[in-house]
Scaffold this motif. Sequence first.
Motif, PDB file in Angstrom:
ATOM      1  N   THR A   1      -6.464  -3.121   9.606  1.00 49.02           N
ATOM      2  CA  THR A   1      -5.453  -2.382  10.359  1.00 49.02           C
ATOM      3  C   THR A   1      -4.868  -1.230   9.545  1.00 49.02           C
ATOM      4  OG1 THR A   1      -3.553  -3.711   9.633  1.00 49.02           O
ATOM      5  CG2 THR A   1      -4.821  -4.553  11.500  1.00 49.02           C
ATOM      6  N   ILE A   2      -4.318  -0.274  10.259  1.00 51.41           N
ATOM      7  CA  ILE A   2      -3.600   0.832   9.618  1.00 51.41           C
ATOM      8  C   ILE A   2      -2.448   0.283   8.787  1.00 51.41           C
ATOM      9  CG2 ILE A   2      -2.092   2.807  10.057  1.00 51.41           C
ATOM     10  CD1 ILE A   2      -4.925   3.553  10.504  1.00 51.41           C
ATOM     11  N   GLY A   3      -1.768  -0.725   9.336  1.00 54.01           N
ATOM     12  CA  GLY A   3      -0.644  -1.332   8.626  1.00 54.01           C
ATOM     13  C   GLY A   3      -1.049  -1.897   7.282  1.00 54.01           C
ATOM     14  N   GLU A   4      -2.211  -2.543   7.217  1.00 59.29           N
ATOM     15  CA  GLU A   4      -2.691  -3.103   5.959  1.00 59.29           C
ATOM     16  C   GLU A   4      -3.022  -2.003   4.951  1.00 59.29           C
ATOM     17  OE1 GLU A   4      -4.728  -7.195   7.762  1.00 59.29           O
ATOM     18  OE2 GLU A   4      -5.945  -5.402   7.391  1.00 59.29           O
ATOM     19  N   ILE A   5      -3.623  -0.911   5.434  1.00 58.07           N
ATOM     20  CA  ILE A   5      -3.940   0.215   4.549  1.00 58.07           C
ATOM     21  C   ILE A   5      -2.656   0.835   4.006  1.00 58.07           C
ATOM     22  CG2 ILE A   5      -4.939   2.531   4.472  1.00 58.07           C
ATOM     23  CD1 ILE A   5      -6.996   1.587   6.525  1.00 58.07           C
ATOM     24  N   PHE A   6      -1.683   1.018   4.886  1.00 58.36           N
ATOM     25  CA  PHE A   6      -0.404   1.572   4.441  1.00 58.36           C
ATOM     26  C   PHE A   6       0.313   0.606   3.497  1.00 58.36           C
ATOM     27  CE2 PHE A   6       0.625   4.775   8.073  1.00 58.36           C
ATOM     28  CZ  PHE A   6      -0.476   5.524   7.697  1.00 58.36           C
ATOM     29  N   GLY A   7       0.183  -0.696   3.779  1.00 58.20           N
ATOM     30  CA  GLY A   7       0.842  -1.681   2.935  1.00 58.20           C
ATOM     31  C   GLY A   7       0.296  -1.690   1.520  1.00 58.20           C
ATOM     32  N   GLU A   8      -1.005  -1.488   1.378  1.00 57.75           N
ATOM     33  CA  GLU A   8      -1.631  -1.542   0.056  1.00 57.75           C
ATOM     34  C   GLU A   8      -1.577  -0.204  -0.677  1.00 57.75           C
ATOM     35  OE1 GLU A   8      -5.859  -2.974  -2.008  1.00 57.75           O
ATOM     36  OE2 GLU A   8      -5.498  -3.280   0.139  1.00 57.75           O
ATOM     37  N   TYR A   9      -1.696   0.886   0.065  1.00 57.53           N
ATOM     38  CA  TYR A   9      -1.819   2.192  -0.590  1.00 57.53           C
ATOM     39  C   TYR A   9      -0.680   3.155  -0.251  1.00 57.53           C
ATOM     40  CZ  TYR A   9      -6.636   0.533  -1.130  1.00 57.53           C
ATOM     41  OH  TYR A   9      -7.752  -0.206  -1.436  1.00 57.53           O
ATOM     42  N   GLY A  10       0.193   2.772   0.672  1.00 52.21           N
ATOM     43  CA  GLY A  10       1.216   3.696   1.154  1.00 52.21           C
ATOM     44  C   GLY A  10       2.214   4.157   0.110  1.00 52.21           C
ATOM     45  N   GLU A  11       2.736   3.231  -0.686  1.00 55.48           N
ATOM     46  CA  GLU A  11       3.746   3.605  -1.680  1.00 55.48           C
ATOM     47  C   GLU A  11       3.177   4.547  -2.735  1.00 55.48           C
ATOM     48  OE1 GLU A  11       6.975   3.186  -1.778  1.00 55.48           O
ATOM     49  OE2 GLU A  11       6.906   2.150   0.168  1.00 55.48           O
ATOM     50  N   ALA A  12       1.948   4.293  -3.152  1.00 53.87           N
ATOM     51  CA  ALA A  12       1.316   5.184  -4.127  1.00 53.87           C
ATOM     52  C   ALA A  12       1.110   6.574  -3.520  1.00 53.87           C
ATOM     53  CB  ALA A  12      -0.025   4.601  -4.581  1.00 53.87           C
ATOM     54  N   TYR A  13       0.742   6.623  -2.239  1.00 57.05           N
ATOM     55  CA  TYR A  13       0.556   7.907  -1.553  1.00 57.05           C
ATOM     56  C   TYR A  13       1.881   8.660  -1.489  1.00 57.05           C
ATOM     57  CZ  TYR A  13      -0.510  11.315   2.093  1.00 57.05           C
ATOM     58  OH  TYR A  13      -0.668  12.484   2.800  1.00 57.05           O
ATOM     59  N   ILE A  14       2.963   7.945  -1.167  1.00 54.76           N
ATOM     60  CA  ILE A  14       4.288   8.559  -1.104  1.00 54.76           C
ATOM     61  C   ILE A  14       4.667   9.175  -2.445  1.00 54.76           C
ATOM     62  CG2 ILE A  14       6.759   8.049  -0.880  1.00 54.76           C
ATOM     63  CD1 ILE A  14       5.998   5.968   1.259  1.00 54.76           C
ATOM     64  N   THR A  15       4.404   8.453  -3.521  1.00 61.12           N
ATOM     65  CA  THR A  15       4.757   8.929  -4.863  1.00 61.12           C
ATOM     66  C   THR A  15       3.913  10.133  -5.270  1.00 61.12           C
ATOM     67  OG1 THR A  15       5.384   6.678  -5.536  1.00 61.12           O
ATOM     68  CG2 THR A  15       4.949   8.272  -7.286  1.00 61.12           C
ATOM     69  N   ARG A  16       2.603  10.045  -5.065  1.00 64.21           N
ATOM     70  CA  ARG A  16       1.703  11.128  -5.488  1.00 64.21           C
ATOM     71  C   ARG A  16       1.954  12.415  -4.710  1.00 64.21           C
ATOM     72  NH1 ARG A  16      -2.245   6.968  -5.848  1.00 64.21           N
ATOM     73  NH2 ARG A  16      -2.917   7.405  -3.714  1.00 64.21           N
ATOM     74  N   ASN A  17       2.284  12.268  -3.435  1.00 59.60           N
ATOM     75  CA  ASN A  17       2.389  13.441  -2.568  1.00 59.60           C
ATOM     76  C   ASN A  17       3.827  13.816  -2.211  1.00 59.60           C
ATOM     77  OD1 ASN A  17      -0.631  13.968  -1.717  1.00 59.60           O
ATOM     78  ND2 ASN A  17      -0.327  11.748  -1.606  1.00 59.60           N
ATOM     79  N   ARG A  18       4.772  13.101  -2.833  1.00 67.54           N
ATOM     80  CA  ARG A  18       6.196  13.389  -2.614  1.00 67.54           C
ATOM     81  C   ARG A  18       6.551  13.424  -1.130  1.00 67.54           C
ATOM     82  NH1 ARG A  18       7.220  18.196  -7.141  1.00 67.54           N
ATOM     83  NH2 ARG A  18       6.498  16.993  -8.957  1.00 67.54           N
ATOM     84  N   VAL A  19       6.108  12.415  -0.426  1.00 65.99           N
ATOM     85  CA  VAL A  19       6.346  12.330   1.017  1.00 65.99           C
ATOM     86  C   VAL A  19       7.814  12.003   1.273  1.00 65.99           C
ATOM     87  CG1 VAL A  19       5.677  11.162   3.148  1.00 65.99           C
ATOM     88  CG2 VAL A  19       3.978  11.549   1.343  1.00 65.99           C
ATOM     89  N   LYS A  20       8.393  12.684   2.251  1.00 64.70           N
ATOM     90  CA  LYS A  20       9.801  12.470   2.565  1.00 64.70           C
ATOM     91  C   LYS A  20       9.996  12.301   4.073  1.00 64.70           C
ATOM     92  CE  LYS A  20      11.350  15.378  -1.308  1.00 64.70           C
ATOM     93  NZ  LYS A  20      12.156  16.578  -1.695  1.00 64.70           N
TER      94      LYS A  20
END
Length: 368
Positions: free
Chosen positions: A6-25
Motif C-alpha cells: 500500500t501507499i501507506g506502507e511506503i510512506f510509513g517506511e520511507y516518508g520521514e526520510a523523504y520529508i527530511t531530504r526534500n524539506r517537505v512542509k
Amino acid sequence: MQKEITIGEIFGEYGEAYITRNRVKGQEKGLIRLLSACRTNALGNHFEQCNNCAYTTKAYDSCRNRHCPVCQQKDKLQWLDKRMTELLPVGYYHLVFTVPHELNPLCLQNKKAMYGILFKAASQTLLGLARDTKHLGADIGLMTVLHTWGQNMMEHPHLHCIMPAGGLGFDKKHWVHAGNKNGFFVHYKALSRKFRGKFLDLLKQAIDGNQLVFKGKLAQIAGKKALGIFVGKLYKKEWVMNIQAPLGHPEKILEYLSRYVFRIAITNRRIIEVKDGKVLFSWKDYRTGRSRKMRLDIDEFIRRFLLHVLPKGFFKVRSYGIFANRYRRQNIETAKKNPATRTRGCQRGGYGRWHNGVGKTRYGVGRN
C-alpha cells in the motif's frame, strides 16, 4: 498470494526520510504522515462484530483522506448510487478536455487558479454552444471530474465531462435532442477551438489580476513580453479534445469516474514490489495499448504521488447547467417526465466513436 503493498506502507517506511531530504512542509508533509498512519494503531481502533455468529475482531481506524487509495470506499459507493438515480433515460456523451503539456508547470505552481480555469473554460464552452440556437438551443447539464495524472503518475491535467444527449428547452417544459453532426451537436474542431479561446482568455485575466506565481524555471516567462509570446504559441496549437458518442451505458462511465473521485495518482493493486529503494508498478501505455512496468526510486515515486495533492477545500467534482445543485432535483424530475427523453434514448450496446482536436477518429474507449 503476495500481500498487497500500500501507499501507506511506503510512506510509513520511507516518508520521514523523504520529508527530511526534500524539506517537505505544509499540506504534503501532513499527508505523508496521515497516510502512513492510516489503518494503524496511531489513529486508534474499534471492534467489528458479525451479525450472525457474533465473532468479534479488532480493526484500526482509517484516515478518510480523499487522497488515500484505501479509504472512502463507502463514500465512493454512496456517490455512485446517488449519481445513478439521477441519470436520464437518454444517451450520454463522455468528453475529455486536456490542456497542452506546456501549461503543466504553471498548473503545478498554481493548482487552485489553473484547475479552476480548466473547469470554467470547459463548462462555459459547452453551456454557451448548447444555448446557441445554431447548434442545440437548449440548457444542458454537465457533471465534471478533474484528473491531474497519467498512468505513469506524471502531471497530465484533464477534465472528464458527462453530458446527456440533449437538454431542456428554454421554457423548461420540453426536451431538445442533440443532432447527429459528427456524433455531437457541434463539430469537434469548433468545440476544441472555442475551449482554447476560453481557457486562454481566462488565463490572461488571471495573469492581469496577479493571481499566478512564476517561480523557478517559470520566472523566464514572467515578463509581459515573454508571457505574450508564451500565450501566443498556445493559440497556434490544436488542443486535444475527445468526444465519445453516446453508448447508452452511462453507468459504465460513472463507475469508471467514481474510482478516482476519492483518490489520486495510483491504486495499491498496481504496485508490484518495493525493493532496494525502488518501487515497481504497472502502467498502461495508451499510445500502444500495452501494459508495461516501471521502476522508480522511492523519492521519485513519492514526488510523483505528491504532484497530485489538491489544495484544501478544492472541489474536484462539479456540476453545471441543469445539474447545478440549486435546481438539480427539479430539472431532473422535469426531464424524466418528458416523453421525449423516454422515446429518443440512444440504442444500447456497441462502441463509441471518438473525435479529437487533431482531426483523427478512433473507436472504442479513448484516452488522452
